[in-house]
Design a protein around this motif. Structure first.
Motif, PDB file in Angstrom:
ATOM      1  N   VAL A 304       0.858  -1.180   0.000  1.00  0.00           N
ATOM      2  CA  VAL A 304       0.000   0.000   0.000  1.00  0.00           C
ATOM      3  C   VAL A 304       0.898   1.235   0.000  1.00  0.00           C
ATOM      4  O   VAL A 304       1.771   1.380   0.866  1.00  0.00           O
ATOM      5  N   LEU A 305       0.696   2.115  -0.983  1.00  0.00           N
ATOM      6  CA  LEU A 305       1.522   3.308  -1.142  1.00  0.00           C
ATOM      7  C   LEU A 305       0.758   4.538  -0.675  1.00  0.00           C
ATOM      8  O   LEU A 305      -0.466   4.611  -0.814  1.00  0.00           O
ATOM      9  N   TYR A 306       1.513   5.525  -0.163  1.00  0.00           N
ATOM     10  CA  TYR A 306       0.908   6.720   0.412  1.00  0.00           C
ATOM     11  C   TYR A 306       1.532   7.990  -0.145  1.00  0.00           C
ATOM     12  O   TYR A 306       2.682   8.000  -0.589  1.00  0.00           O
ATOM     13  N   PHE A 307       0.750   9.060  -0.092  1.00  0.00           N
ATOM     14  CA  PHE A 307       1.145  10.388  -0.518  1.00  0.00           C
ATOM     15  C   PHE A 307       1.306  10.446  -2.039  1.00  0.00           C
ATOM     16  O   PHE A 307       1.572   9.439  -2.689  1.00  0.00           O
ATOM     17  N   GLU A 308       1.167  11.631  -2.567  1.00  0.00           N
ATOM     18  CA  GLU A 308       1.173  11.806  -4.021  1.00  0.00           C
ATOM     19  C   GLU A 308       2.473  11.320  -4.653  1.00  0.00           C
ATOM     20  O   GLU A 308       2.477  10.803  -5.764  1.00  0.00           O
ATOM     21  N   GLY A 309       3.568  11.498  -3.939  1.00  0.00           N
ATOM     22  CA  GLY A 309       4.852  11.098  -4.504  1.00  0.00           C
ATOM     23  C   GLY A 309       5.261   9.676  -4.173  1.00  0.00           C
ATOM     24  O   GLY A 309       6.414   9.301  -4.411  1.00  0.00           O
ATOM     25  N   ALA A 310       4.350   8.867  -3.644  1.00  0.00           N
ATOM     26  CA  ALA A 310       4.660   7.479  -3.258  1.00  0.00           C
ATOM     27  C   ALA A 310       5.868   7.422  -2.332  1.00  0.00           C
ATOM     28  O   ALA A 310       6.754   6.587  -2.484  1.00  0.00           O
ATOM     29  N   THR A 311       5.875   8.311  -1.341  1.00  0.00           N
ATOM     30  CA  THR A 311       7.033   8.407  -0.453  1.00  0.00           C
ATOM     31  C   THR A 311       6.922   7.538   0.787  1.00  0.00           C
ATOM     32  O   THR A 311       7.833   7.527   1.623  1.00  0.00           O
ATOM     33  N   HIS A 312       5.826   6.809   0.923  1.00  0.00           N
ATOM     34  CA  HIS A 312       5.689   5.903   2.064  1.00  0.00           C
ATOM     35  C   HIS A 312       4.994   4.630   1.592  1.00  0.00           C
ATOM     36  O   HIS A 312       4.151   4.669   0.685  1.00  0.00           O
ATOM     37  N   VAL A 313       5.348   3.493   2.210  1.00  0.00           N
ATOM     38  CA  VAL A 313       4.794   2.215   1.782  1.00  0.00           C
ATOM     39  C   VAL A 313       4.630   1.304   2.989  1.00  0.00           C
ATOM     40  O   VAL A 313       5.386   1.393   3.965  1.00  0.00           O
ATOM     41  N   ALA A 314       3.601   0.455   2.942  1.00  0.00           N
ATOM     42  CA  ALA A 314       3.337  -0.510   4.012  1.00  0.00           C
ATOM     43  C   ALA A 314       2.898  -1.821   3.370  1.00  0.00           C
ATOM     44  O   ALA A 314       2.605  -1.881   2.177  1.00  0.00           O
ATOM     45  N   LEU A 315       2.842  -2.862   4.172  1.00  0.00           N
ATOM     46  CA  LEU A 315       2.478  -4.198   3.707  1.00  0.00           C
ATOM     47  C   LEU A 315       1.080  -4.523   4.226  1.00  0.00           C
ATOM     48  O   LEU A 315       0.838  -4.511   5.435  1.00  0.00           O
ATOM     49  N   TYR A 316       0.148  -4.793   3.318  1.00  0.00           N
ATOM     50  CA  TYR A 316      -1.229  -5.069   3.718  1.00  0.00           C
ATOM     51  C   TYR A 316      -1.318  -6.445   4.368  1.00  0.00           C
ATOM     52  O   TYR A 316      -0.756  -7.426   3.858  1.00  0.00           O
ATOM     53  N   ILE A 317      -2.027  -6.533   5.520  1.00  0.00           N
ATOM     54  CA  ILE A 317      -2.144  -7.815   6.212  1.00  0.00           C
ATOM     55  C   ILE A 317      -3.590  -8.307   6.240  1.00  0.00           C
ATOM     56  O   ILE A 317      -3.854  -9.404   6.736  1.00  0.00           O
ATOM     57  N   GLY A 318      -4.510  -7.516   5.719  1.00  0.00           N
ATOM     58  CA  GLY A 318      -5.913  -7.904   5.717  1.00  0.00           C
ATOM     59  C   GLY A 318      -6.724  -7.136   6.745  1.00  0.00           C
ATOM     60  O   GLY A 318      -6.173  -6.466   7.641  1.00  0.00           O
ATOM     61  N   ASN A 319      -8.065  -7.185   6.595  1.00  0.00           N
ATOM     62  CA  ASN A 319      -8.975  -6.540   7.543  1.00  0.00           C
ATOM     63  C   ASN A 319      -8.707  -5.046   7.718  1.00  0.00           C
ATOM     64  O   ASN A 319      -8.859  -4.493   8.812  1.00  0.00           O
TER      65      ASN A 319
END
Length: 383
Positions: A304-319
């Protein structure tokens, strides 16, 4: 509102009240802080803090991208130097062969007469023909030696030029990386100054306001019906998740990719690398190169990417939850997917089907909490 992880500010409150004399000493000492924000609304302080964090993380990902280029360039330089060394060894051998041929010619070991003249002057036709064949072979060897010598000189010259150019590129990247490192440090120092200038009451109000924003953003996202997809990851995605959960509680350090600390893309790239599915190192490249997937098709293991510039990312675990390395001073943890402004999602294993049976990793008890002490200068890498 677009809030980042509330866990960090909560921890900053605790750490600041316990460890920072600036925040608990009487007013005269507090006035010596780098900034003086007491008259600003907490909402303005929160917006300022979020902006500072975002700029710091953007600079971090830029630094990471340069680091990846520098690694590749170092590999290229090393390979060119190895090839150049081999070419020089071969060139020395060709020069030795050429020198031997020159000495043989000087001593007159080669008969200058043509095979036809030797045949006429020889009393033994077979011997004359054999000598002619041998001389032809000798001439062929001379030509081959000279050709190797000429080709070897050209190859060594080309490789030497390429090695010099590659080294120049490497040095330029190293200088660029140093500038980017300094930029990250300056932006993180601005975060420190702002946090140090706040009172304990402001920090507590800041935490509550940010948490309210995250809770509201998460509620809206869930109520919108935009989230969906499979509850099971692929086999590779399941391995990436298990690795990520094993990192819960490890500190965020910018530019780090394990094993003791991570930044946001360091965690996601290492999780997938340990699962056997190598992906780009930076969040921007992950967003740019990996297959996009809509939120209503999300499955565990997606990024999952965040902010307009894709400057943050996380790993989706569900729910509606992610596992992430939030930001400086925080620790790898589980967060609501809407803890940051969503950009979109990508799937590293788009060609893999979800597992029929999947037992999610056990969520560590401290996955939602932890000691978020705030960013400290000691956390910055020394390179």
């Amino acid at each position: 509102m677009p809030g980042r992880s509330g866990r960090f500010v909560q921890a900053v409150c605790t750490a600041a009240l316990v460890a920072s004399a600036t925040l608990v000493l009487p007013a005269p000492m507090a006035a010596a802080a780098p900034a003086d924000p007491p008259d600003q609304p907490v909402s303005a302080l929160l917006s300022q803090l979020q902006t500072l964090y975002q700029k710091a993380e953007e600079a971090t990902e830029t630094y990471n991208a340069t680091e990846e280029k520098l690694k590749k360039q170092r590999t290229k330089v090393n390979k060119l130097n190895e090839d150049l060394a081999d070419a020089r060894v071969a060139l020395d051998g060709s020069r030795n062969d050429a020198g031997r041929l020159a000495r043989e010619q000087y001593r007159g070991l080669d008969n200058p007469l043509s095979p036809y003249m030797r045949f006429l002057l020889s009393g033994n036709a077979r011997q004359a023909l054999d000598q002619g064949h041998e001389l032809k072979r000798a001439a062929g060897r001379r030509a081959a030696t000279l050709e190797r010598l000429t080709g070897g000189e050209k190859r060594a010259a080309v490789l030497a030029a390429q090695a010099r150019d590659a080294l120049n590129v490497q040095e330029a990247l190293a200088a660029k990386q140093k500038q980017q490192r300094d930029t990250v440090r300056k932006r993180l120092a601005a975060v420190e100054r702002l946090l140090a200038s706040m009172t304990g009451e402001q920090l507590e109000r800041l935490r509550k306001l940010e948490q309210q924003g995250i809770t509201e953003a998460q509620r809206k996202l869930v109520d919108s019906g935009r989230l969906g997809g499979s509850v099971n990851p692929s086999g590779v995605g399941g391995k990436a998740l298990r690795y990520a959960f094993q990192q819960v509680g490890k500190p965020y350090v910018w530019g780090a990719s394990g094993p003791d600390s991570f930044d946001c893309s360091g965690l996601t790239s290492q999780a997938w690398a340990h699962a056997g599915g190598a992906i780009p190192r930076t969040s921007q490249e992950q967003w740019k190169t990996l297959p996009k997937v809509p939120l209503n098709e999300l499955r565990p293991g997606d990024l999952v990417l965040y902010f307009e510039g894709a400057t943050h990312v996380a790993l989706y675990i569900g729910n509606g939850q992610v596992i992430q390395a939030p930001r400086p001073g925080a620790y790898v943890k589980v967060s609501p997917i809407a803890a940051n402004p969503l950009l979109g999602a990508v799937r590293p294993d788009a060609d893999k089907a979800p597992l029929r049976d999947y037992a999610p990793p056990k969520v560590p008890e401290d996955a939602w909490a932890g000691s978020d002490t705030g960013y400290g200068s000691a956390s910055a890498p020394g390179r």
